[in-house]
Design a protein around this motif. Structure first.
Motif, mmCIF file in Angstrom:
data_model
loop_
_atom_site.group_PDB
_atom_site.id
_atom_site.type_symbol
_atom_site.label_atom_id
_atom_site.label_comp_id
_atom_site.label_asym_id
_atom_site.label_seq_id
_atom_site.Cartn_x
_atom_site.Cartn_y
_atom_site.Cartn_z
ATOM 1 N N SER A 1 2.514 1.517 -3.396
ATOM 2 C CA SER A 1 1.648 1.803 -4.411
ATOM 3 C C SER A 1 1.214 3.416 -4.383
ATOM 4 N N GLU A 2 0.848 3.731 -3.192
ATOM 5 C CA GLU A 2 0.252 5.226 -2.993
ATOM 6 C C GLU A 2 1.182 6.134 -3.114
ATOM 7 N N ALA A 3 2.559 6.120 -2.723
ATOM 8 C CA ALA A 3 3.554 7.399 -2.850
ATOM 9 C C ALA A 3 4.992 6.951 -3.530
ATOM 10 N N ARG B 1 0.795 -1.226 -0.177
ATOM 11 C CA ARG B 1 0.038 0.170 0.020
ATOM 12 C C ARG B 1 0.686 1.277 0.245
ATOM 13 N N TRP C 1 -1.190 7.209 7.268
ATOM 14 C CA TRP C 1 -1.939 6.653 6.529
ATOM 15 C C TRP C 1 -1.768 5.149 6.360
ATOM 16 N N THR C 2 -0.586 4.834 6.365
ATOM 17 C CA THR C 2 0.102 3.606 6.022
ATOM 18 C C THR C 2 -0.280 2.678 7.322
ATOM 19 N N LEU D 1 1.585 10.567 5.197
ATOM 20 C CA LEU D 1 1.526 9.248 4.599
ATOM 21 C C LEU D 1 1.937 7.977 5.371
ATOM 22 N N HIS E 1 -3.862 1.912 7.538
ATOM 23 C CA HIS E 1 -4.267 0.466 6.810
ATOM 24 C C HIS E 1 -3.730 -0.760 7.611
#
Length: 377
Positions: free
Chosen positions: A99-101, A96, A235-236, A232, A239
């Motif tokens: 993929s996100e950043a 994740r 956020w990680t 970020l 999840h």
């Protein structure tokens, strides 16, 4: 949000369920936990062959670009068997975050490897003595001619001892507890200056303490923007917390089932003890706690992928708090209803309770998340 499983999701749940039923008996897990690695490379390859490691990888890089619902299904199934492989660290957190950043080059390099199971990541963020505060960072990354030089120490890095890539939070500017000035780096653990000390946890998992002493990293190792990595990182971790909550629900559900089976088969005074009304009440309380935990997990699933960061934080902290409390209650009741046997390592009950305890302590216990929830109300 409708949480009735569609056909593809039910097939996924059945697929993972068959895997854990076939490969993860209690005795098989005990033997795996006692090995130097602590988990099975063969099982890791099987997870890759089933496509489970590719769930959170975009389809452009060989993944399935799945939703949080699929992650929830898989983690709940893995929790039912206390699976030891580093699925959370690599297939959820690493996939994740990159993929996100990640840059295009980083995605091209790492995501196909993650999806195929050839690359394992570990998130190194918490530091010794700093409790659960993600922004309390003393690890530093100072600029150099080649990029940065990293110094510091990270503690309780999940599966850090076998990671091929460490995802590290370090401070490039600001004071120790500032949310600004945090940068995320991808560091090869074989880089000179990186040392790891691995040790087992209460529940048989593996973690590591990682030290960085003058570790050189290039500018291409930065994930996201320099100095703006805290949102970020949060956020990680959110999840990851959601995935842990799903695992805990699966663990609780299996613990409840084993307890009900014991109440039906254990006899006292010539009758199964499950026929005694007082124990039936306690069994009902266990079921209530499991269903409460599942309900708040579904609530978190409806918010964790949303664009509103405050909504995500509130939902994840609400889930972590309630599931932590429910897990403690279910574990205590299961041990007590099994009597003296519930305290022994020879019975699975205690290991399930240990796993629930460790989940509660990962990235903030129930009390921490109650306080965190209050800051976003």
């Amino acid at each position: 949000m409708d949480f009735t499983l569609v056909e593809e999701q039910q097939m996924l749940a059945d697929l993972v369920g068959r895997f854990v039923e076939k490969e993860y008996s209690f005795e098989a897990r005990r033997k795996l936990s006692a090995t130097p690695r602590g988990w099975s490379e063969q099982h890791w390859g099987t997870l890759a062959d089933m496509g489970l490691l590719a769930l959170n990888v975009p389809d452009a890089y060989g993944g399935m670009n799945a939703s949080v619902a699929e992650t929830m299904i898989v983690m709940e199934a893995l929790g039912r068997a206390l699976v030891l492989e580093p699925y959370l660290s690599a297939a959820v957190l690493g996939a994740r975050l990159i993929s996100e950043a990640g840059t295009d080059a980083q995605k091209d390099r790492w995501l196909p490897e993650l999806a195929a199971g050839r690359l394992k990541t570990a998130l190194a963020t918490l530091e010794p003595g700093e409790r659960f505060d993600l922004s309390n960072i003393t690890t530093t990354a100072r600029p150099s001619n080649q990029g940065f030089v990293v110094d510091g120490r990270k503690g309780v890095v999940l599966h850090g001892d076998r990671a091929d890539l460490l995802l590290v939070s370090a401070r490039t500017s600001g004071a120790q507890t500032d949310t600004a000035g945090v940068t995320l780096f991808a560091i090869d653990p074989k880089t000179p200056g990186v040392t790891l000390r691995a040790f087992p946890t209460l529940d048989g998992q593996r973690v590591a303490e990682v030290c960085f002493s003058g570790v050189p990293v290039g500018s291409d190792a930065v994930i996201g923007a320099i100095g703006d990595g805290y949102p970020l990182l949060e956020w990680t971790v959110d999840h990851g917390l959601f995935a842990l909550c799903a695992e805990a629900v699966g663990t609780m559900a299996r613990l409840a089932e084993m307890t009900y089976d014991y109440l039906r088969t254990r006899t006292q005074f010539g009758r199964p003890i499950g026929e005694f009304q007082a124990l039936q009440h306690r069994a009902a309380d266990i079921l209530t706690a499991v269903e409460q935990a599942r309900s708040v997990l579904y609530f978190a699933a409806s918010r964790v992928a949303g664009a509103d960061a405050d909504e995500r934080r509130r939902a994840v902290s609400a889930a972590k708090n309630l599931i932590g409390r429910c897990g403690r209650f279910v574990g205590q009741q299961a041990v007590q209803l099994h009597g003296g046997m519930g305290m022994t390592d020879e019975l699975p009950i205690g290991w399930y309770f240990k796993r629930l305890t460790c989940i509660d302590m990962t990235w903030g216990d129930a009390e921490h998340h109650l306080e965190r929830y209050g800051t976003y109300v």
